[in-house]
Design a protein around this motif. Structure first.
Motif, PDB file in Angstrom:
ATOM      1  N   ILE A  44       7.038  32.461  70.803  1.00 14.32           N
ATOM      2  CA  ILE A  44       6.217  31.929  69.721  1.00 14.32           C
ATOM      3  C   ILE A  44       6.830  30.651  69.155  1.00 14.32           C
ATOM      4  O   ILE A  44       6.119  29.672  68.872  1.00 14.32           O
ATOM      5  N   GLY A  45       8.155  30.644  69.000  1.00  9.14           N
ATOM      6  CA  GLY A  45       8.816  29.466  68.439  1.00  9.14           C
ATOM      7  C   GLY A  45       8.646  28.239  69.312  1.00  9.14           C
ATOM      8  O   GLY A  45       8.386  27.135  68.811  1.00  9.14           O
ATOM      9  N   PHE A  46       8.801  28.400  70.623  1.00 10.29           N
ATOM     10  CA  PHE A  46       8.627  27.276  71.549  1.00 10.29           C
ATOM     11  C   PHE A  46       7.191  26.767  71.502  1.00 10.29           C
ATOM     12  O   PHE A  46       6.943  25.546  71.457  1.00 10.29           O
ATOM     13  N   ALA A  47       6.233  27.680  71.505  1.00  3.97           N
ATOM     14  CA  ALA A  47       4.824  27.284  71.440  1.00  3.97           C
ATOM     15  C   ALA A  47       4.514  26.583  70.126  1.00  3.97           C
ATOM     16  O   ALA A  47       3.752  25.602  70.094  1.00  3.97           O
ATOM     17  N   ALA A  48       5.087  27.073  69.017  1.00  4.81           N
ATOM     18  CA  ALA A  48       4.859  26.455  67.708  1.00  4.81           C
ATOM     19  C   ALA A  48       5.373  25.020  67.695  1.00  4.81           C
ATOM     20  O   ALA A  48       4.720  24.112  67.159  1.00  4.81           O
ATOM     21  N   ALA A  49       6.553  24.794  68.281  1.00  4.42           N
ATOM     22  CA  ALA A  49       7.116  23.446  68.321  1.00  4.42           C
ATOM     23  C   ALA A  49       6.222  22.497  69.112  1.00  4.42           C
ATOM     24  O   ALA A  49       5.983  21.348  68.704  1.00  4.42           O
ATOM     25  N   LEU A  50       5.688  22.968  70.231  1.00  2.96           N
ATOM     26  CA  LEU A  50       4.816  22.132  71.052  1.00  2.96           C
ATOM     27  C   LEU A  50       3.535  21.751  70.310  1.00  2.96           C
ATOM     28  O   LEU A  50       3.152  20.571  70.257  1.00  2.96           O
ATOM     29  N   LEU A  51       2.879  22.746  69.737  1.00  3.04           N
ATOM     30  CA  LEU A  51       1.610  22.468  69.051  1.00  3.04           C
ATOM     31  C   LEU A  51       1.825  21.687  67.761  1.00  3.04           C
ATOM     32  O   LEU A  51       0.969  20.886  67.368  1.00  3.04           O
ATOM     33  N   CYS A  52       2.949  21.891  67.103  1.00  5.14           N
ATOM     34  CA  CYS A  52       3.229  21.111  65.884  1.00  5.14           C
ATOM     35  C   CYS A  52       3.409  19.633  66.217  1.00  5.14           C
ATOM     36  O   CYS A  52       3.057  18.759  65.410  1.00  5.14           O
ATOM     37  N   VAL A  92     -12.078  24.211  59.803  1.00  3.49           N
ATOM     38  CA  VAL A  92     -10.687  23.803  60.011  1.00  3.49           C
ATOM     39  C   VAL A  92     -10.574  22.993  61.299  1.00  3.49           C
ATOM     40  O   VAL A  92     -11.450  23.030  62.154  1.00  3.49           O
ATOM     41  N   ASP A  93      -9.468  22.261  61.407  1.00  3.28           N
ATOM     42  CA  ASP A  93      -9.150  21.570  62.649  1.00  3.28           C
ATOM     43  C   ASP A  93      -8.545  22.580  63.619  1.00  3.28           C
ATOM     44  O   ASP A  93      -7.574  23.270  63.270  1.00  3.28           O
ATOM     45  N   PRO A  94      -9.068  22.723  64.856  1.00  2.00           N
ATOM     46  CA  PRO A  94      -8.577  23.768  65.759  1.00  2.00           C
ATOM     47  C   PRO A  94      -7.113  23.609  66.150  1.00  2.00           C
ATOM     48  O   PRO A  94      -6.395  24.601  66.284  1.00  2.00           O
ATOM     49  N   VAL A  95      -6.652  22.369  66.350  1.00  2.00           N
ATOM     50  CA  VAL A  95      -5.246  22.153  66.712  1.00  2.00           C
ATOM     51  C   VAL A  95      -4.347  22.548  65.544  1.00  2.00           C
ATOM     52  O   VAL A  95      -3.337  23.246  65.719  1.00  2.00           O
ATOM     53  N   GLY A  96      -4.710  22.115  64.338  1.00  2.00           N
ATOM     54  CA  GLY A  96      -3.933  22.479  63.166  1.00  2.00           C
ATOM     55  C   GLY A  96      -3.907  23.975  62.949  1.00  2.00           C
ATOM     56  O   GLY A  96      -2.861  24.546  62.595  1.00  2.00           O
ATOM     57  N   LEU A  97      -5.050  24.641  63.164  1.00  2.00           N
ATOM     58  CA  LEU A  97      -5.113  26.086  62.974  1.00  2.00           C
ATOM     59  C   LEU A  97      -4.223  26.801  63.982  1.00  2.00           C
ATOM     60  O   LEU A  97      -3.454  27.697  63.617  1.00  2.00           O
ATOM     61  N   ALA A  98      -4.325  26.417  65.254  1.00  2.00           N
ATOM     62  CA  ALA A  98      -3.493  27.050  66.278  1.00  2.00           C
ATOM     63  C   ALA A  98      -2.016  26.846  65.982  1.00  2.00           C
ATOM     64  O   ALA A  98      -1.201  27.768  66.138  1.00  2.00           O
ATOM     65  N   ALA A  99      -1.648  25.632  65.534  1.00  6.47           N
ATOM     66  CA  ALA A  99      -0.247  25.333  65.247  1.00  6.47           C
ATOM     67  C   ALA A  99       0.269  26.126  64.057  1.00  6.47           C
ATOM     68  O   ALA A  99       1.351  26.728  64.123  1.00  6.47           O
ATOM     69  N   ILE A 100      -0.485  26.167  62.967  1.00  5.83           N
ATOM     70  CA  ILE A 100      -0.002  26.832  61.757  1.00  5.83           C
ATOM     71  C   ILE A 100       0.091  28.342  61.957  1.00  5.83           C
ATOM     72  O   ILE A 100       0.980  28.999  61.416  1.00  5.83           O
ATOM     73  N   LEU A 105       4.685  27.830  76.774  1.00  5.45           N
ATOM     74  CA  LEU A 105       3.833  26.681  77.045  1.00  5.45           C
ATOM     75  C   LEU A 105       2.402  27.060  77.394  1.00  5.45           C
ATOM     76  O   LEU A 105       1.446  26.572  76.783  1.00  5.45           O
ATOM     77  N   ILE A 106       2.228  27.944  78.377  1.00  8.46           N
ATOM     78  CA  ILE A 106       0.881  28.195  78.912  1.00  8.46           C
ATOM     79  C   ILE A 106       0.167  29.354  78.220  1.00  8.46           C
ATOM     80  O   ILE A 106      -0.848  29.144  77.554  1.00  8.46           O
ATOM     81  N   PRO A 107       0.656  30.616  78.347  1.00 14.27           N
ATOM     82  CA  PRO A 107      -0.115  31.708  77.732  1.00 14.27           C
ATOM     83  C   PRO A 107      -0.009  31.800  76.220  1.00 14.27           C
ATOM     84  O   PRO A 107      -0.701  32.626  75.619  1.00 14.27           O
ATOM     85  N   ALA A 163       1.025  28.615  73.736  1.00 14.82           N
ATOM     86  CA  ALA A 163       0.576  27.379  73.079  1.00 14.82           C
ATOM     87  C   ALA A 163      -0.818  26.970  73.552  1.00 14.82           C
ATOM     88  O   ALA A 163      -1.771  26.875  72.762  1.00 14.82           O
ATOM     89  N   ALA A 164      -0.965  26.734  74.851  1.00 14.30           N
ATOM     90  CA  ALA A 164      -2.252  26.262  75.379  1.00 14.30           C
ATOM     91  C   ALA A 164      -3.338  27.318  75.219  1.00 14.30           C
ATOM     92  O   ALA A 164      -4.461  27.020  74.781  1.00 14.30           O
ATOM     93  N   ALA A 165      -3.021  28.567  75.567  1.00 15.62           N
ATOM     94  CA  ALA A 165      -4.024  29.621  75.488  1.00 15.62           C
ATOM     95  C   ALA A 165      -4.413  29.927  74.048  1.00 15.62           C
ATOM     96  O   ALA A 165      -5.575  30.246  73.766  1.00 15.62           O
ATOM     97  N   ASN A 166      -3.469  29.842  73.114  1.00 15.66           N
ATOM     98  CA  ASN A 166      -3.796  30.100  71.718  1.00 15.66           C
ATOM     99  C   ASN A 166      -4.754  29.043  71.170  1.00 15.66           C
ATOM    100  O   ASN A 166      -5.657  29.347  70.377  1.00 15.66           O
ATOM    101  N   LEU A 167      -4.568  27.791  71.608  1.00 18.53           N
ATOM    102  CA  LEU A 167      -5.494  26.741  71.191  1.00 18.53           C
ATOM    103  C   LEU A 167      -6.893  27.006  71.732  1.00 18.53           C
ATOM    104  O   LEU A 167      -7.892  26.901  70.991  1.00 18.53           O
ATOM    105  N   LEU A 168      -6.995  27.372  73.007  1.00 21.88           N
ATOM    106  CA  LEU A 168      -8.304  27.702  73.582  1.00 21.88           C
ATOM    107  C   LEU A 168      -8.928  28.888  72.865  1.00 21.88           C
ATOM    108  O   LEU A 168     -10.131  28.909  72.595  1.00 21.88           O
ATOM    109  N   ARG A 169      -8.103  29.886  72.567  1.00 24.15           N
ATOM    110  CA  ARG A 169      -8.611  31.075  71.875  1.00 24.15           C
ATOM    111  C   ARG A 169      -9.206  30.721  70.519  1.00 24.15           C
ATOM    112  O   ARG A 169     -10.285  31.206  70.152  1.00 24.15           O
TER     113      ARG A 169
END
Length: 304
Positions: A43-51, A181-189, A225-227, A229-235
């Motif tokens: 989760i931490g790695f994905a959060a850093a990427l999306l942030c 909301v902004d989807p990228v911001g929502l996924a990141a937060i 990275l994939i399941p 950060a990226a997948a959470n944004l798509l979700r």
């Protein structure tokens, strides 16, 4: 609208493929790291990427009305809590049972969406389609899902996996009910909230982190990275724009891809019931989303 539905179908197909390959990766990664620190690292790695992406977009989030308490709850129920439950539970149950637990998400979402989401009524056709798909998933996984792992904490492991499915269902309903909301911001937060929650829990339960070997670090980075950060944004995009009920169609695909990818890359045998299971799953998807499918194909015909 028809063009958008085609985009959403592509998104859930991608999510099904990505998440179908996640459980084998988790099993491999748990060989070199404890469950809660695996969840924290992922989760931490994905959060850093999306942030980083969120910062590039100017840290946009709410577009009008703000709803911070709901965000905190969604962050807990969509990342930290289910990740910890799945990682811990997989130590004590079969992978088949974990897959079947995730396939139960549509059956949990259905009554919740009926009660709390306008336009997501539990019509008989949709209910029948979900049941047909669930039967296909149960047949695909077969008796392995219910076979005992002989682990001392197996019962609690099964409860943990089913509870994780409930967490995902609740978070989907709450995500849909958020104001614009902004989807990228929502996924990141949401991932940031999950990271803040899980770090002290992992430290308290499992002690200070131990640096894993390079192979395990690579697997954690891949999972982040994939399941994640990226997948959470798509979700987030699918739930916000197409609805939580439509999003649950992903969960029928996950066990299918898990079986297929296991056969292709791990040499696992394909069960004889594979074809029948896929027919039932695809039939359930078609029945439950018949209106969306007819609109999609009608749109395609008009373009020629």
């Amino acid at each position: 609208m028809q063009e958008k539905m085609g985009k959403y179908w592509l998104m859930i197909a991608t999510l099904g493929l990505v998440w179908g390959g996640t459980f084998p990766l988790i099993k491999l990664t748990l060989e070199g790291i404890t469950p809660f620190w695996l969840a924290a690292g992922r989760i931490g790695f994905a959060a850093a990427l999306l942030c980083a992406v969120w910062a590039w977009r100017g840290f946009q989030l709410f577009r009008a009305e703000r709803s911070w308490p709901a965000l905190l709850i969604i962050g807990l129920f969509s990342t930290a809590l289910p990740f910890m439950l799945i990682n811990w539970g997989q130590q004590h149950v079969s992978a088949g049972f974990t897959g079947l637990s995730m396939a139960a998400i549509p059956l949990i979402v259905l009554p919740l969406a009926h009660l709390f989401i306008p336009g997501e009524q539990m019509v008989l056709r949709r209910l029948f389609g979900f049941v047909v798909g669930f039967v296909g998933v149960a047949l695909l996984i077969g008796s392995k899902a219910f076979a005992s792992s002989n682990a001392e904490l197996e019962l609690f492991g099964r409860i943990a996996c089913v509870s994780a499915a409930g967490c995902y269902a609740i978070s989907s309903i709450l995500t849909r009910r958020l104001p614009p909301v902004d989807p990228v911001g929502l996924a990141a937060i949401l991932l940031v909230i999950g990271t803040v929650v899980i770090l002290p829990v992992a430290w308290t339960v499992e002690g200070p982190p131990v640096m894993p070997e390079g192979r395990i670090l690579g697997l954690i980075a891949l999972l982040g990275l994939i399941p994640t950060a990226a997948a959470n944004l798509l979700r987030v995009i699918v739930v916000r724009e197409a609805g939580p009920t439509f999003m649950t169609l992903t969960n029928y695909q996950v066990p299918v891809w898990a079986v297929v990818l296991g056969a292709l890359f791990l040499g696992e045998s394909l069960p004889p019931s594979m074809l029948l299971s896929m027919i039932l799953i695809l039939s359930g998807l078609c029945i439950s989303q018949w209106g969306a499918l007819t609109r999609l194909f009608a749109s395609g015909k008009k373009q020629y």
